[in-house]
Design a protein around this motif. Structure first.
Motif, PDB file in Angstrom:
ATOM      1  N   SER A  53     -15.197  -2.186   5.275  1.00 57.09           N
ATOM      2  CA  SER A  53     -15.359  -0.975   4.882  1.00 57.09           C
ATOM      3  C   SER A  53     -16.498  -0.295   5.271  1.00 57.09           C
ATOM      4  O   SER A  53     -17.726  -1.201   5.346  1.00 57.09           O
ATOM      5  N   ASP A 104       0.992  -1.362   0.076  1.00 56.84           N
ATOM      6  CA  ASP A 104      -0.153  -0.069  -0.209  1.00 56.84           C
ATOM      7  C   ASP A 104       0.917   1.341   0.038  1.00 56.84           C
ATOM      8  O   ASP A 104       1.634   1.369   0.916  1.00 56.84           O
ATOM      9  N   GLN A 150      -4.217  -3.339  12.036  1.00 57.73           N
ATOM     10  CA  GLN A 150      -4.225  -3.368  10.306  1.00 57.73           C
ATOM     11  C   GLN A 150      -2.894  -3.195  10.006  1.00 57.73           C
ATOM     12  O   GLN A 150      -2.290  -2.172   9.495  1.00 57.73           O
ATOM     13  N   VAL A 192      -7.890  -4.110   4.514  1.00 59.41           N
ATOM     14  CA  VAL A 192      -7.850  -2.460   4.687  1.00 59.41           C
ATOM     15  C   VAL A 192      -9.127  -2.292   5.366  1.00 59.41           C
ATOM     16  O   VAL A 192     -10.248  -2.720   4.924  1.00 59.41           O
ATOM     17  N   VAL A 196      -1.159  -0.101  12.900  1.00 61.50           N
ATOM     18  CA  VAL A 196      -1.409   0.066  11.404  1.00 61.50           C
ATOM     19  C   VAL A 196      -0.042   0.114  10.547  1.00 61.50           C
ATOM     20  O   VAL A 196       1.169   0.348  11.092  1.00 61.50           O
ATOM     21  N   ASN A 240     -11.451  -7.431   4.229  1.00 64.25           N
ATOM     22  CA  ASN A 240     -11.190  -5.959   4.525  1.00 64.25           C
ATOM     23  C   ASN A 240     -12.788  -5.525   5.369  1.00 64.25           C
ATOM     24  O   ASN A 240     -13.451  -6.317   5.464  1.00 64.25           O
ATOM     25  N   THR A 300     -11.709   0.880   5.805  1.00 67.46           N
ATOM     26  CA  THR A 300     -11.900   2.123   5.030  1.00 67.46           C
ATOM     27  C   THR A 300     -13.143   2.798   5.969  1.00 67.46           C
ATOM     28  O   THR A 300     -14.258   2.172   5.964  1.00 67.46           O
ATOM     29  N   ALA A 333      -1.708  -2.581   5.763  1.00 75.53           N
ATOM     30  CA  ALA A 333      -2.234  -1.625   5.036  1.00 75.53           C
ATOM     31  C   ALA A 333      -2.260  -0.060   5.842  1.00 75.53           C
ATOM     32  O   ALA A 333      -2.068   0.048   6.904  1.00 75.53           O
ATOM     33  N   PHE A 377      -3.623   3.457   7.123  1.00 74.42           N
ATOM     34  CA  PHE A 377      -5.044   3.856   7.836  1.00 74.42           C
ATOM     35  C   PHE A 377      -5.169   5.538   7.333  1.00 74.42           C
ATOM     36  O   PHE A 377      -4.168   5.857   7.651  1.00 74.42           O
ATOM     37  N   ASN A 378      -6.165   5.642   6.685  1.00 76.14           N
ATOM     38  CA  ASN A 378      -6.509   6.945   5.878  1.00 76.14           C
ATOM     39  C   ASN A 378      -7.485   7.594   6.991  1.00 76.14           C
ATOM     40  O   ASN A 378      -8.457   7.081   7.137  1.00 76.14           O
TER      41      ASN A 378
END
Length: 518
Positions: free
Chosen positions: A387, A57, A425, A410, A444, A385, A412, A428, A430-431
């Protein structure tokens, strides 16, 4: 210098944002390996070696580099200089009744109660409020032991950390009768650390690479840095600093209230040291254990074979492809689902200590809510994932230690979310965009922060119930926990020095590993 004011710091940070103030990891030691978190230790434990792992990622921004070549103005302030020459399988769940509730097409509530009799997962009985749920294939290691050993930092990142938004970290303990903000909550970065906006870290800042601050910066406890340090705006470290590289700067814009530990031959041109400057070996251990990830898929597969679905009358695909709103209540036990997918609204109510294992993905299009009762805990393992496309409430902000979420893919969040728990996590990034708060902790693969972001670490995660016996046999520190957190000569024993505790913990009275008192 940043003013500290508990939870109020986040509000201040958001206001400052409105005014425009604006990597790859190696294996870290668990409890019981050589690492240091406390003042007065000149040796930080054996440095981690080997090539860093690479994450696929690319969402994490790269940290800016600091060359460490600084003007050689002498250290200022009343600092003396000295020289240091020292070199599962789980059993069946015991419960008396199972109640599941769902909303049908007419909106009415239906329920089913099933008498399941008495059975046990071994002693002690976690459904009676003691111990924890065994991990698959284990005889004396539970979900509580896993959580206690994993979430020692408020934020652990396996790669570089860069933020252009206000970043604040503090702590509290949900076990207290009246929880109060504490000057705790540590940050561990397995790469370089760069901030270009106000940052206020209540605990220890532990960085394997370089540290670069381009705005007001506060470290409430100790600074551990495996590379160079550069501060271009006023910066403050409340206790000691351990720096393997140079401290650069045209002016001494950083103030270190305690001692500076720095190798001979390295230059301090940017810090005013109020304590002593101690020249000697400094070795900062890699903070986050990223090269030995938890086998989430293996844990889910184990619970697929050994769970309480049949006792509760729950099918593995019961939460897959949901079109209509649904509410389901799960009592204490272990539950396996192929997928969790819903379109409109899904509420999962938990009344006791619970494990949910998901073989595929958790996909939420509509409203989503994990509701934890006053005696409930949840360990959520997702192979794929997770989300959330709409408003989501995950966990309990008043008891973050009670919720642990382990995701192989991931996570999300596309809209508003509340996370009151601890998220693992490791593969991936983390946003987080916009104003966001985490009550609990993050482990993360990397992190992207755009707006103001705050983490309130719950120290109660370090004192949750497990089932590893005190004083038992061990291979490394991950096999031990308080009150005997250190592995020595194959046996779990109390700690004696800070070196006996993994980052960022310190050895406290009674031989337990815990953060510095807040």
């Amino acid at each position: 210098m940043v003013a500290r004011n508990g939870w109020g710091v986040f509000c201040l940070a958001a206001a400052l944002m409105a005014c425009g103030d604006g990597g790859a990891g190696e294996s870290a030691a668990g409890n019981g390996t050589d690492a240091t978190g406390g003042p007065g230790d000149t040796t930080q434990g054996s440095p981690t070696t080997g090539e860093p792992s690479t994450l696929s990622d690319t969402g994490s921004g790269s940290a800016s580099e600091s060359d460490g070549n600084a003007e050689t103005s002498p250290t200022t302030g009343p600092a003396a200089t000295t020289t240091d020459t020292g070199d599962t399988s789980t059993g069946t769940v015991g419960t008396t009744s199972v109640g599941t509730t769902s909303v049908d097409t007419t909106g009415e509530t239906t329920s089913a109660d099933t008498d399941t009799g008495d059975s046990t997962t071994g002693e002690p009985d976690f459904c009676a409020g003691e111990g924890s749920i065994l991990l698959p294939g284990e005889t004396d290691k539970c979900t509580g032991d896993l959580g206690e050993n994993t979430f020692t930092f408020a934020l652990c990142s396996c790669t570089n950390f860069t933020t252009a938004g206000v970043f604040t970290v503090d702590a509290f303990n949900s076990n207290d009768n009246v929880p109060q903000p504490l000057h705790g909550g540590s940050v561990g970065i397995n790469g370089n650390y760069t901030t270009v906006a106000l940052a206020d870290i209540g605990g220890t800042l532990w960085v394997d690479g370089k540290v670069s601050t381009v705005a007001a910066h506060e470290v409430g406890e100790i600074l551990q840095c495996g590379g160079d340090v550069s501060a271009t705006v006023l910066s403050h470290v409340n206790e000691d600093a351990f720096v393997e590289g140079n401290i650069g700067g045209l002016l001494p814009l950083m103030t270190i209230d305690g001692d500076l530990h720095q190798p001979a031959g390295k230059v301090n041109a940017g810090a005013n040291v109020l304590g002593q400057t101690i020249k000697g070996p400094v070795s900062v251990a890699t903070p986050c254990d990223c090269s030995n990830p938890i086998d989430i898929a293996g844990i889910v597969e184990g619970y697929k074979e050994d769970n309480d679905n049949e006792l509760a009358g729950i099918e593995p695909d019961e939460l897959a492809d949901l079109v209509l709103p649904k509410e389901i209540e799960l009592p204490c036990g272990v539950y396996f689902f192929t997928d969790i997918e819903h379109l409109l609204a899904l509420k999962i109510k938990l009344t006791g200590r619970t494990v949910i294992a998901v073989q595929g993905d958790l996909t939420s299009i509509g409203l989503f809510d994990f509701e934890l009762g006053p005696d409930a805990e949840l360990d959520l393992f997702i192979t794929g994932n997770a989300s959330f496309a709409d408003i989501a409430t995950i966990g309990d902000i008043e008891r973050p230690a009670a919720f642990r979420m382990y995701v192989g893919g991931v996570v999300t969040f596309a809209s508003l979310f509340t996370l009151g728990g601890n998220l693992y996590q490791p593969h991936a990034v983390f946003n987080a965009g916009g104003l966001a708060e985490i009550w609990g902790s993050l482990f993360v693969g990397g992190i992207n922060l755009v707006g103001a972001f705050a983490i309130h670490y719950d120290e109660a995660i370090l004192d949750i119930d497990g089932c590893e016996p005190p004083g038992g046999a061990c291979f490394d520190g991950d096999d031990c926990g308080n009150p005997t957190p250190t592995c020595k000569q194959g046996e779990c024993v109390p700690c004696e020095t800070n070196e006996d505790c993994g980052p960022p913990l310190t050895c406290q009275p009674g031989g337990v590993c815990f953060p510095l008192p807040g």
